[in-house]
Motif scaffolding. Sequence first.
Motif, PDB file in Angstrom:
ATOM      1  N   GLY A 150       0.795  -1.224   0.000  1.00 41.72           N
ATOM      2  CA  GLY A 150       0.000   0.000   0.000  1.00 41.72           C
ATOM      3  C   GLY A 150       0.825   1.271   0.000  1.00 41.72           C
ATOM      4  O   GLY A 150       0.371   2.314  -0.467  1.00 41.72           O
ATOM      5  N   ARG A 178       4.625  -0.395  -2.847  1.00 40.64           N
ATOM      6  CA  ARG A 178       3.877   0.336  -3.879  1.00 40.64           C
ATOM      7  C   ARG A 178       4.778   0.688  -5.060  1.00 40.64           C
ATOM      8  O   ARG A 178       4.360   0.574  -6.227  1.00 40.64           O
ATOM      9  N   PHE A 236      -6.875  -2.262   3.826  1.00 42.99           N
ATOM     10  CA  PHE A 236      -7.342  -2.380   2.452  1.00 42.99           C
ATOM     11  C   PHE A 236      -7.362  -1.046   1.728  1.00 42.99           C
ATOM     12  O   PHE A 236      -7.062  -0.976   0.533  1.00 42.99           O
ATOM     13  N   SER A 237      -7.726   0.035   2.429  1.00 47.42           N
ATOM     14  CA  SER A 237      -7.822   1.336   1.764  1.00 47.42           C
ATOM     15  C   SER A 237      -6.489   1.744   1.136  1.00 47.42           C
ATOM     16  O   SER A 237      -6.462   2.366   0.071  1.00 47.42           O
ATOM     17  N   LYS A 238      -5.373   1.368   1.768  1.00 43.41           N
ATOM     18  CA  LYS A 238      -4.064   1.746   1.228  1.00 43.41           C
ATOM     19  C   LYS A 238      -3.753   0.994  -0.057  1.00 43.41           C
ATOM     20  O   LYS A 238      -3.309   1.587  -1.048  1.00 43.41           O
ATOM     21  N   GLU A 261      -5.936  -0.476  -1.957  1.00 48.13           N
ATOM     22  CA  GLU A 261      -6.969  -0.109  -2.926  1.00 48.13           C
ATOM     23  C   GLU A 261      -6.592   1.187  -3.638  1.00 48.13           C
ATOM     24  O   GLU A 261      -6.716   1.291  -4.865  1.00 48.13           O
ATOM     25  N   ASN A 262      -6.119   2.175  -2.874  1.00 46.99           N
ATOM     26  CA  ASN A 262      -5.717   3.451  -3.470  1.00 46.99           C
ATOM     27  C   ASN A 262      -4.501   3.268  -4.380  1.00 46.99           C
ATOM     28  O   ASN A 262      -4.428   3.862  -5.467  1.00 46.99           O
ATOM     29  N   ALA A 309      -3.641   0.530  -5.965  1.00 40.63           N
ATOM     30  CA  ALA A 309      -4.082  -0.189  -7.161  1.00 40.63           C
ATOM     31  C   ALA A 309      -4.829   0.739  -8.113  1.00 40.63           C
ATOM     32  O   ALA A 309      -4.700   0.621  -9.343  1.00 40.63           O
ATOM     33  N   ALA A 310      -5.608   1.655  -7.563  1.00 40.31           N
ATOM     34  CA  ALA A 310      -6.346   2.608  -8.403  1.00 40.31           C
ATOM     35  C   ALA A 310      -5.385   3.505  -9.175  1.00 40.31           C
ATOM     36  O   ALA A 310      -5.645   3.863 -10.334  1.00 40.31           O
ATOM     37  N   ALA A 317      -6.059  -5.472  -5.818  1.00 37.08           N
ATOM     38  CA  ALA A 317      -5.832  -5.156  -4.405  1.00 37.08           C
ATOM     39  C   ALA A 317      -6.582  -6.147  -3.525  1.00 37.08           C
ATOM     40  O   ALA A 317      -7.762  -6.430  -3.752  1.00 37.08           O
ATOM     41  N   GLN A 342      -7.086  -7.266   0.731  1.00 36.29           N
ATOM     42  CA  GLN A 342      -6.778  -7.109   2.149  1.00 36.29           C
ATOM     43  C   GLN A 342      -6.151  -8.396   2.637  1.00 36.29           C
ATOM     44  O   GLN A 342      -6.663  -9.491   2.386  1.00 36.29           O
TER      45      GLN A 342
END
Length: 245
Positions: free
Chosen positions: A11, A16, A36-38, A40-41, A43-44, A52, A54
């Motif tokens: 992440g 990254r 997951f938010s890290k 996910e961001n 990967a976006a 992505a 978790q």
Amino acid sequence: MSKVIVITGAGVGLGRAIAKLFAGGGDQVVLLGRTFSKVENAAAEIGDAAMALQCDVGDPESVNQAFAAIAERHGKVDVLINNAAVFEPFLLQNATDQQIFSALNTNVAGPMFCIRAAIPLMSGGAHIINITSESVEVELPHLSVYQATKAGVERLTKSLHLELESSGIRATYVRAGAMYEEGKTWEANPEDQMAFGKAAMERGFNLRERPITQFDSVTQLIQTLVNLPADLHTVGVHLHARRPV
């Protein structure tokens, strides 16, 4: 041919940066992270080449679920990069149970769980890369537990090299020095940070003046390892930050 690259701790930071490099070269990357938010961001930012998931690498069930999802989408793993780690300076005599278990679970058991889950998806030519630390040999203070975990991963890698040799799966550890990325913060107790800095200075290490490597520089070495010809291999690589001349 496009490879499937699985990266833990993807992440932020080195993980990254590795994901971005390989995706930019046409590979499919799977970003694993406890938050997951890290991932996910991250990967976006990368786009369609990134997946992505978790995954708490210190939890075997979480790891098994993540690799089941990887198997369903990709059916294989060409490269596993065990990058996730807990770095927290403290004296063992003052350590809580949680601090010890967190370091052991993430830094040692985590790579073991991920490797165990990845091997059935690997074939000849696949590569396991474990990120360790210069502190295995550099006598920095307040890091006895962290140093022990990273030394353990290096020993694990050496054993895996022999254990997996007949299958054609390579195993390499990369001992990295201090790294830096714009905007990245050190998530540690401020009091522990101050105690670490003071103890380091007393031992002769001025942390503010030590050279620091950019994450993007280290990713180039990772890419070189992944692209080694079939008749070459190295079990360990030692990197040291230096000031550009």
